[in-house]
Design a protein around this motif. Structure first.
Motif, PDB file in Angstrom:
ATOM      1  N   LEU A  11     -13.550 -52.442  19.719  1.00 11.41           N
ATOM      2  CA  LEU A  11     -14.935 -52.140  20.067  1.00 11.41           C
ATOM      3  C   LEU A  11     -15.008 -51.877  21.564  1.00 11.41           C
ATOM      4  CD1 LEU A  11     -17.920 -52.086  19.007  1.00 11.41           C
ATOM      5  CD2 LEU A  11     -18.042 -54.486  19.708  1.00 11.41           C
ATOM      6  N   SER A  12     -15.430 -50.665  21.957  1.00  3.66           N
ATOM      7  CA  SER A  12     -15.492 -50.329  23.380  1.00  3.66           C
ATOM      8  C   SER A  12     -16.906 -50.466  23.939  1.00  3.66           C
ATOM      9  CB  SER A  12     -14.954 -48.923  23.630  1.00  3.66           C
ATOM     10  OG  SER A  12     -15.710 -47.958  22.946  1.00  3.66           O
ATOM     11  N   ASP A  13     -17.911 -50.307  23.117  1.00  2.18           N
ATOM     12  CA  ASP A  13     -19.304 -50.480  23.534  1.00  2.18           C
ATOM     13  C   ASP A  13     -20.170 -50.662  22.304  1.00  2.18           C
ATOM     14  OD1 ASP A  13     -19.941 -50.491  26.337  1.00  2.18           O
ATOM     15  OD2 ASP A  13     -19.226 -48.420  26.449  1.00  2.18           O
ATOM     16  N   ARG A  14     -21.327 -51.285  22.524  1.00  6.35           N
ATOM     17  CA  ARG A  14     -22.286 -51.466  21.441  1.00  6.35           C
ATOM     18  C   ARG A  14     -23.665 -51.563  22.066  1.00  6.35           C
ATOM     19  NH1 ARG A  14     -21.213 -55.577  16.455  1.00  6.35           N
ATOM     20  NH2 ARG A  14     -22.924 -54.864  15.134  1.00  6.35           N
ATOM     21  N   GLY A  15     -24.650 -50.949  21.453  1.00  7.14           N
ATOM     22  CA  GLY A  15     -25.993 -51.012  21.998  1.00  7.14           C
ATOM     23  C   GLY A  15     -26.992 -50.342  21.089  1.00  7.14           C
ATOM     24  N   VAL A  16     -28.178 -50.094  21.654  1.00  7.30           N
ATOM     25  CA  VAL A  16     -29.263 -49.471  20.908  1.00  7.30           C
ATOM     26  C   VAL A  16     -29.667 -48.190  21.627  1.00  7.30           C
ATOM     27  CG1 VAL A  16     -31.640 -49.750  20.078  1.00  7.30           C
ATOM     28  CG2 VAL A  16     -30.056 -51.698  20.026  1.00  7.30           C
ATOM     29  N   SER A  17     -29.834 -47.118  20.880  1.00  3.65           N
ATOM     30  CA  SER A  17     -30.233 -45.825  21.426  1.00  3.65           C
ATOM     31  C   SER A  17     -31.672 -45.885  21.934  1.00  3.65           C
ATOM     32  CB  SER A  17     -30.113 -44.751  20.336  1.00  3.65           C
ATOM     33  OG  SER A  17     -30.818 -43.587  20.701  1.00  3.65           O
ATOM     34  N   ASN A  18     -31.879 -45.472  23.173  1.00  5.38           N
ATOM     35  CA  ASN A  18     -33.237 -45.397  23.706  1.00  5.38           C
ATOM     36  C   ASN A  18     -34.051 -44.332  22.985  1.00  5.38           C
ATOM     37  OD1 ASN A  18     -32.789 -47.350  25.644  1.00  5.38           O
ATOM     38  ND2 ASN A  18     -32.085 -45.868  27.162  1.00  5.38           N
ATOM     39  N   ARG A  19     -33.401 -43.267  22.580  1.00 10.58           N
ATOM     40  CA  ARG A  19     -34.093 -42.139  21.970  1.00 10.58           C
ATOM     41  C   ARG A  19     -34.551 -42.438  20.546  1.00 10.58           C
ATOM     42  NH1 ARG A  19     -32.351 -37.511  19.111  1.00 10.58           N
ATOM     43  NH2 ARG A  19     -30.192 -38.175  19.288  1.00 10.58           N
ATOM     44  N   LEU A  20     -33.669 -42.994  19.715  1.00  4.88           N
ATOM     45  CA  LEU A  20     -33.994 -43.189  18.303  1.00  4.88           C
ATOM     46  C   LEU A  20     -34.211 -44.648  17.908  1.00  4.88           C
ATOM     47  CD1 LEU A  20     -31.399 -40.692  16.773  1.00  4.88           C
ATOM     48  CD2 LEU A  20     -33.848 -40.323  17.077  1.00  4.88           C
TER      49      LEU A  20
END
Length: 189
Positions: free
Chosen positions: A34-43
């Motif tokens: 896992l290199s990154d994980r997050g939530v899309s600001n757009r969707l």
């Protein structure tokens, strides 16, 4: 000189139902990190980025948003390994993870295993062989045999297949076709 640009596929993203479950499966079974994980600001969708190569931030991205009733449209996500020992290790990992239906296939130019991830997306893990046979092509292979036996059977099968040639001969032929295609593109520009 736009004819000399040939984009290379570097990563893909797929919509999934459960990002966490997919991350767990691909890190445990395929060894991705896992290199990154997050939530899309757009969707507002959850994203997870996975890789198996330090020079690539990600090779696979999971994006939430696939509805529970949706079926997979992914034919396969293919992962290349270096050799037969690694392919056999991946076969055992998948089997030990409870994956039930693992197909073992000799494509002539590759030896592969196929199985489904927890959301029924197709997964292929493969290794290249030193041979070429016309595609599509598939014959059974038994990865429980000794490496020498597997490779001897695979080579014999390939040599008996019409259109067989050593991989280096096929590469030379393909390089010639690509150069002709590139020259044709340059002429049209």
């Amino acid at each position: 000189m736009s004819g000399s640009i040939h984009p290379q596929l570097s990563h893909c993203g797929i919509y999934v139902k459960d990002v966490g479950r997919q991350v767990e499966f691909y890190t445990r079974v395929l060894g991705l990190v896992l290199s990154d994980r997050g939530v899309s600001n757009r969707l507002g969708y959850e994203l997870a980025f996975l890789t198996a190569a330090g020079e690539h931030h990600h090779q696979l991205a999971f994006i939430s948003g696939r509805q529970p009733q949706d079926t997979s449209t992914v034919n396969q996500l293919s992962f290349k390994v270096a050799d037969l020992d690694q392919l056999k290790t991946m076969f055992r990992r998948a089997r030990d993870a409870g994956v039930g239906d693992i197909r073992q296939v000799n494509h002539g130019n590759a030896l592969s295993i196929y199985f489904s991830d927890p959301e029924q997306n197709g997964v292929e893990v493969y290794m290249d062989t030193p041979w070429y046979v016309p595609q599509p092509h598939g014959a059974p292979v038994d990865l429980t045999l000794a490496n020498d036996a597997i490779m001897a059977q695979a080579e014999q099968h390939c040599r008996e297949t019409p259109g067989f040639m050593p991989l280096e001969a096929w590469k030379a032929e393909m390089a010639s076709h690509l150069e002709i295609g590139r020259a044709s593109c340059r002429e049209r520009v």
